[in-house]
Design an enzyme around this catalytic site. Structure first.
Site, PDB file in Angstrom:
ATOM      1  N   ASP A  12       0.868  -1.188   0.000  1.00 29.94           N
ATOM      2  CA  ASP A  12       0.000   0.000   0.000  1.00 29.94           C
ATOM      3  C   ASP A  12       0.903   1.237   0.000  1.00 29.94           C
ATOM      4  O   ASP A  12       1.803   1.367   0.832  1.00 29.94           O
ATOM      5  CB  ASP A  12      -0.893  -0.025   1.253  1.00 29.94           C
ATOM      6  CG  ASP A  12      -1.938   1.066   1.231  1.00 29.94           C
ATOM      7  OD1 ASP A  12      -3.128   0.730   1.232  1.00 29.94           O
ATOM      8  OD2 ASP A  12      -1.565   2.257   1.225  1.00 29.94           O
ATOM      9  N   ASP A 110      -3.987   2.404  -4.949  1.00 25.85           N
ATOM     10  CA  ASP A 110      -2.591   2.398  -4.489  1.00 25.85           C
ATOM     11  C   ASP A 110      -2.233   1.116  -3.733  1.00 25.85           C
ATOM     12  O   ASP A 110      -1.309   1.113  -2.943  1.00 25.85           O
ATOM     13  CB  ASP A 110      -2.316   3.631  -3.612  1.00 25.85           C
ATOM     14  CG  ASP A 110      -2.826   3.481  -2.197  1.00 25.85           C
ATOM     15  OD1 ASP A 110      -3.822   2.750  -1.996  1.00 25.85           O
ATOM     16  OD2 ASP A 110      -2.219   4.068  -1.291  1.00 25.85           O
ATOM     17  N   GLU A 111      -2.980   0.038  -3.954  1.00 20.77           N
ATOM     18  CA  GLU A 111      -2.672  -1.184  -3.205  1.00 20.77           C
ATOM     19  C   GLU A 111      -2.908  -2.437  -4.036  1.00 20.77           C
ATOM     20  O   GLU A 111      -3.760  -2.452  -4.923  1.00 20.77           O
ATOM     21  CB  GLU A 111      -3.481  -1.245  -1.916  1.00 20.77           C
ATOM     22  CG  GLU A 111      -4.956  -1.122  -2.129  1.00 20.77           C
ATOM     23  CD  GLU A 111      -5.750  -1.209  -0.836  1.00 20.77           C
ATOM     24  OE1 GLU A 111      -5.511  -2.134  -0.041  1.00 20.77           O
ATOM     25  OE2 GLU A 111      -6.614  -0.347  -0.647  1.00 20.77           O
TER      26      GLU A 111
HETATM   27  P1  TTP Z   1      -5.284   4.933   1.316  1.00 28.05           P
HETATM   28  O1  TTP Z   1      -4.214   3.956   0.955  1.00 28.05           O
HETATM   29  O2  TTP Z   1      -6.363   4.502   2.234  1.00 28.05           O
HETATM   30  O3  TTP Z   1      -4.631   6.230   1.981  1.00 28.05           O
HETATM   31  P2  TTP Z   1      -3.255   6.947   1.674  1.00 28.05           P
HETATM   32  O4  TTP Z   1      -2.443   6.214   0.657  1.00 28.05           O
HETATM   33  O5  TTP Z   1      -3.518   8.373   1.336  1.00 28.05           O
HETATM   34  O6  TTP Z   1      -2.548   6.922   3.079  1.00 28.05           O
HETATM   35  P3  TTP Z   1      -1.862   5.678   3.831  1.00 28.05           P
HETATM   36  O7  TTP Z   1      -0.421   6.060   3.966  1.00 28.05           O
HETATM   37  O8  TTP Z   1      -2.567   5.578   5.134  1.00 28.05           O
HETATM   38  O9  TTP Z   1      -2.064   4.473   2.962  1.00 28.05           O
HETATM   39  O10 TTP Z   1      -5.970   5.485   0.005  1.00 28.05           O
HETATM   40  C1  TTP Z   1      -5.257   5.675  -1.219  1.00 28.05           C
HETATM   41  C2  TTP Z   1      -5.744   6.925  -1.911  1.00 28.05           C
HETATM   42  O11 TTP Z   1      -7.148   6.831  -2.149  1.00 28.05           O
HETATM   43  C3  TTP Z   1      -5.529   8.191  -1.117  1.00 28.05           C
HETATM   44  O12 TTP Z   1      -4.245   8.768  -1.314  1.00 28.05           O
HETATM   45  C4  TTP Z   1      -6.651   9.064  -1.590  1.00 28.05           C
HETATM   46  C5  TTP Z   1      -7.760   8.116  -1.975  1.00 28.05           C
HETATM   47  N1  TTP Z   1      -8.800   8.090  -0.922  1.00 28.05           N
HETATM   48  C6  TTP Z   1      -9.912   8.918  -1.060  1.00 28.05           C
HETATM   49  O13 TTP Z   1     -10.042   9.623  -2.071  1.00 28.05           O
HETATM   50  N2  TTP Z   1     -10.862   8.930  -0.068  1.00 28.05           N
HETATM   51  C7  TTP Z   1     -10.759   8.154   1.065  1.00 28.05           C
HETATM   52  O14 TTP Z   1     -11.635   8.203   1.958  1.00 28.05           O
HETATM   53  C8  TTP Z   1      -9.606   7.306   1.201  1.00 28.05           C
HETATM   54  C9  TTP Z   1      -9.433   6.452   2.442  1.00 28.05           C
HETATM   55  C10 TTP Z   1      -8.660   7.323   0.194  1.00 28.05           C
HETATM   56 MG    MG Z   2      -2.154   4.128   0.813  1.00 32.10          MG
END
Ligand code: TTP
Ligand code: MG
Length: 357
Positions: A12, A110-111
């Site tokens: 991720d 992103d995962e």
């Molecule tokens: P995530 O992987 O949940 O969050 P992140 O990558 O920003 O942070 P982390 O380091 O905790 O992994 O989500 C990936 C992307 O998806 C994030 O950058 C933006 C988008 N997203 C939204 O648009 N709305 C949301 O509620 C979430 C959780 C994510």
């Molecule tokens: Mg992320």
């Protein structure tokens, strides 16, 4: 029964959207950065998509109203999303990752999961592969990620979240119970807020509480899902890493400048969202079968309503008709609407579409 032991990775990206923005603009480094709706000096009505770790220290989170973020930190850098750029970076990262696994499954923008059972003979080798992946992504994209390694998807996914950012967490099969026990039940895949509340009312807060609960009672209360919960609490998950469509769903939402009571305004907004969603699906050569809308009233009461079409499509007219039908029952004279969203899922790729026809 002698089942082959598996080694699964979940990767991720760290604060994905804001990390890309920081990479593009080094002057942002060290500052709290938020990607989301226009805050309009605290009057903005959308939400935070994500924020970097500096902003998280101030209490800002994904999906929080942008006005709340502004109250917490008016001096943060607020940026509008650049989805095209994020999608581009995402697909390059997925291409890197794909070559390290025997099986690959993208799980979100992103995962992804990869199964490395055929490439790593033990967890030490797996760890070396993970370091290599992190290095390659950093060298090519100047972005960091977190990787979880475990005996299945469930454990790997929870592990990747365990030491963010830039983390690498390895949980062997015999360590899974101890690793999971102190964590809240929400960490389990598929446990949402409602299940969490129901479990809490039964005195179950942690995964350990769940693991020690009588499985017969869980089945009685939750049906098949009860058995599933019990197995998950013990770190058991037999699901395969399975290639499927690149993305699981495409969605767009809009928060109205002012709460809306006129159904025509709501329907027009839904049409616009349907248009954007179909354009996106067509660009990615994806055909969908399931359509879901979300309606949020002015008091934040939120309803999601979906249906599966009897055919696959990516035509605007089909989506427009489906979303209008779904929304019909939510237009009430005395209830103003704050937000609507349109989501499509259950994809078939263009190639499969051709073989189906
Ligand atoms: P995530 O992987 O949940 O969050 P992140 O990558 O920003 O942070 P982390 O380091 O905790 O992994 O989500 C990936 C992307 O998806 C994030 O950058 C933006 C988008 N997203 C939204 O648009 N709305 C949301 O509620 C979430 C959780 C994510
Ligand atoms: Mg992320």
């Amino acid at each position: 029964m002698n089942e082959k032991k598996r080694i699964i990775f979940h990767l991720d990206m760290d604060h994905f959207y804001t990390a890309i923005e920081e990479r593009e603009r080094p002057d942002l480094k060290g500052k709290p950065v938020i990607v989301g709706a226009d805050p309009k000096e605290g009057k903005g009505r959308g939400v935070v998509h994500t924020c970097n770790y500096e902003a998280r220290k101030l209490g800002i989170r994904s999906a929080m109203p942008i006005s709340r973020a502004w109250n917490l930190c008016p001096l943060a850098v607020y940026l509008p999303p650049n989805f095209d750029l994020y999608m581009e970076v995402s697909s390059r990262i997925m291409e890197i990752l794909r070559k390290y696994g025997d099986k690959f499954e993208q799980w979100g923008i992103d995962e992804a999961f990869i199964d490395v059972s055929g490439k790593a003979k033990d967890y030490l080798e797996a760890e070396a592969i993970a370091c290599q992946i992190k290095k390659e992504i950093f060298e090519k994209e100047k972005l960091t990620c977190s990787i979880g390694i475990g005996p299945n998807k469930l454990v790997a996914k929870i592990a990747s979240d365990h030491q963010k950012p830039d983390g690498l967490t390895v949980i062997r099969e015999n360590e899974a119970d101890d690793f999971l026990a102190p964590l809240g039940v929400r960490k389990l895949l598929w446990v949402g807020r409602k299940t969490e509340q129901k479990l809490a009312s039964m005195g179950i807060k942690t995964i350990g509480d769940l693991a020690h609960f009588d499985p017969a009672v869980l089945t009685e209360k939750f049906g098949v899902m009860g058995t599933q919960l019990y197995l998950m609490a013990h770190g058991i998950d037999k699901s395969e890493v399975a290639e499927r469509g690149q993305v699981k769903s495409i969605s767009r939402d809009v928060t109205f400048e002012e709460d809306v009571s006129n159904p025509e305004v709501v329907f027009n907004a839904l049409d616009k969202l349907s248009e954007d969603v179909t354009a996106d699906a067509q660009r990615q050569k994806l055909y969908f079968k399931t359509v879901t809308i979300k309606i949020r009233y002015e008091n934040f009461e939120t309803h999601t309503h979906g249906k599966t079409l009897p055919f696959i499509t990516n035509r605007f007219q089909d989506l427009k008709k489906a979303t209008r039908e779904l929304a019909q029952g939510y237009m009430k004279q005395d209830r103003k609407i704050r937000l609507v969203s349109v989501r499509v899922s259950n994809f078939t790729s263009g190639q499969m579409q051709r073989t189906l026809l």
